[in-house]
Design a protein around this motif. Structure first.
Motif: not given
Length: 450
Positions: A29, A2, A32
Motif C-alpha cells: 500500500r 487498487s 502504491q
C-alpha cells in the motif's frame, strides 16, 4: 489496481506503543502511494521514510500496511508534545468549528493575541517584548532580519558556518550548506556574510577563543557600523546538532550589545522544550534581542513567530509585517494547547529524562565503537557524529547505511550535518522508555552490521 481498503487506526497516544513489522518497508500500500507521488509530486520534494503514514501518536507512526514504526524524528522536531495530542486535537476541532480564517490584519481575534502574550512571557529575558506571527521558520527568519534592518538602519547580516535557516531566497543565502538547499537556486540575497561557528570536535577551541576568531572576521570583513544583525542557532540543527563551547554565545551577545547589533537566536528547531528548557538560549544564559520560533510551537500546525524587545519589534511601520495566513486561528488554538501541555504535563522534565537515556546508551556505544566520534546535544535533541576512526574524517556513507538499516527495521531516524555524517535523535516527549530503548537497540544493531 487498487488494494483492498484497510481500517485506519486512531491517532494519538491511544495507538499501541509498539514496533510492529507486518511487511517489508515499503509495503504494497505504501508503494502504491509512492508510485503516485512519483507521478504527481515534483521530484525536488523528497522523502526519508518510504511509507504512507496513516496515524501517529505517543512514540509511533503507523503506515497503510499496518506497520508501526518507532518515531525518533518527530517530523523534524515538530510533534514535540506528540502527534495528535488530545488537547491539541480538541483545540483544533473546536476552533475549526468556529471559524478557520479571517486574516488577523483584517479582523483580529483573541487567540493570536494570546499566543503573542505567551511568547512574550516564555522567551528569555524579563524586558518588555512583542511578537508577530507567521507561517514557517524561514518566514520568521526573513521577518526578523527585516525588523533588525529597519531598527538599526543598517543592512549587513552575519550567519554562521553549518547554519540552516530555510529555503526562501534570503534564508538560502543565510544557510551554509549548498546541497540540497541552495545548489542551482541562486542568485541569492545580498549583504549576507558568514563567520566560523564554535565546533569543539573539529576546531579544538574554547568558547572564548572561538568567539574571538568569529568577532575578528566580522570586524574585518563586515564592520559593526554596517551590521544590522548576527543570526545564530544556539544549537545548530541541520548543521549537525553542533553545541558551541561554553562561553562562545555569551561573548557574541556581549559584542553585539557593545556595537548596536541585533542578536537573533534562531530557535526554530531547538525551541519549545526540545532541549529540556523552554528554549536552548536558556541553557547558555543568553537573552536574544529577537528570537525566531516555529516547528514545535503548535503541535504540528503551521505557525511561526518573531518575539523580541518591544522597541525593536515596533520599529516597522504599520503594514510592514504580516501575511494572509500569519497567525491562522486554528494554528493559534493548537499552539495554546501545545504550550499548555509543555508547561503543565511535565514535558520539560521528560526531555531531560530522555536525554539521560539517549546520552547513556549512545556513550556506551561510543566507548565500544570508535566510529562514533562524538555524542552531543541536550534534552530530546541528541546526536551521534560518525567518523573514520583513523583520521577523524566525517563518514557519511556509514551514517547513511545505519539510518537506512534502522528505517528498514521500523525505526525512524534522521541524518544531518554539513558533512552528512550525523544521526540526530528527536523523539516526541511522549515516547515511553521501553520504546525509546528498543529504538536504540535497533540503531545499535544496524551500526554493528555496517
Amino acid at each position: 489496481m487498487s488494494l483492498a481498503p484497510v481500517t485506519v487506526p486512531l491517532g494519538g497516544p491511544t495507538l499501541p506503543q509498539e514496533r510492529r513489522l507486518v511487511t517489508a518497508i515499503p509495503g504494497p500500500r505504501s508503494q502504491q502511494l509512492l508510485d503516485r507521488k512519483a507521478a504527481a509530486v515534483a521530484a525536488g520534494v523528497g522523502h526519508t521514510v518510504p511509507i504512507e503514514a496513516v496515524a501517529a501518536g505517543g512514540g509511533v507512526v503507523v503506515d497503510a500496511d499496518g506497520n508501526s514504526l518507532i518515531d525518533l524524528g518527530s517530523g523534524i522536531a515538530v510533534t514535540t508534545v506528540g502527534s495528535a495530542h488530545p488537547r491539541v486535537a480538541e483545540a483544533i476541532a473546536a476552533q475549526a468549528a468556529q471559524f478557520t480564517h479571517t486574516c488577523f490584519m483584517i479582523s483580529p481575534y483573541e487567540s493570536y493575541v494570546a499566543v503573542a502574550e505567551a511568547l512574550n512571557r516564555l522567551t528569555p529575558g524579563d524586558h518588555a517584548k512583542k511578537s508577530a506571527l507567521f507561517n514557517s521558520g524561514a518566514e520568521a527568519v526573513e521577518n526578523a532580519v527585516k525588523i533588525a534592518r529597519k531598527y538599526t538602519r543598517k543592512q549587513a547580516v552575519v550567519a554562521f558556518d553549518h547554519g540552516y535557516h530555510g529555503r526562501t531566497n534570503l534564508t538560502m543565502a543565510l544557510t551554509a550548506k549548498a546541497m540540497p538547499y541552495k545548489s542551482g537556486f541562486g542568485p541569492f540575497a545580498s549583504e549576507v556574510y558568514r563567520a566560523p561557528m564554535s565546533y569543539p570536535l573539529r576546531d579544538g577551541l574554547t568558547g572564548p577563543e572561538a568567539a574571538a576568531r568569529a568577532i575578528s572576521i566580522i570586524e574585518k570583513q563586515v564592520g559593526a557600523d554596517n551590521l544590522a544583525a548576527v543570526l545564530i542557532e544556539p544549537i545548530q540543527g541541520e548543521g549537525g546538532f553542533i553545541v558551541p563551547a561554553d562561553g562562545f554565545l555569551p561573548a557574541i551577545v556581549e559584542w553585539c550589545r557593545a556595537n548596536d547589533v541585533v542578536f537573533i537566536a534562531d530557535e526554530v528547531q531547538s525551541g519549545f522544550g526540545r532541549t529540556g528548557t523552554m528554549f536552548a538560549s536558556d541553557l547558555f544564559g543568553i537573552v536574544p534581542d529577537l528570537i525566531t520560533t516555529a516547528k514545535g510551537i503548535a503541535g504540528g500546525m503551521p505557525l511561526a513567530a518573531v518575539t523580541g524587545r518591544a522597541e525593536i519589534m515596533d520599529a516597522s511601520h504599520a503594514g510592514g509585517l504580516g501575511g494572509t495566513y500569519g497567525g491562522n486561528p486554528v494554528a493559534c488554538a493548537a499552539a495554546l494547547a501545545a504550550i499548555d501541555a509543555l508547561e503543565n504535563d511535565g514535558l520539560l522534565g521528560r526531555a531531560r529524562e530522555i536525554e539521560a537515556l539517549l546520552r547513556g546508551r549512545l556513550e556506551q556505544l561510543q566507548s565500544a565503537d570508535p566510529r562514533i566520534g562524538e555524542v552531543r546535544g541536550h534534552g530530546a535533541m541528541m546526536a551521534a557524529e560518525f567518523v573514520d576512526p583513523a583520521t577523524g574524517a566525517p563518514d557519511a556513507a556509514l551514517t547513511a547505511a545505519v539510518a537506512k538499516a534502522a528505517i528498514a527495521e521500523g525505526v525512524i531516524v534522521l541524518t544531518c550535518g554539513t558533512y552528512g555524517n550525523v544521526i540526530r535523535f528527536l523523539p516526541p516527549l511522549t515516547i515511553g522508555d521501553d520504546l525509546l530503548g528498543e529504538g536504540l537497540d535497533v540503531v545499535a544493531a544496524a551500526l554493528s552490521r555496517a
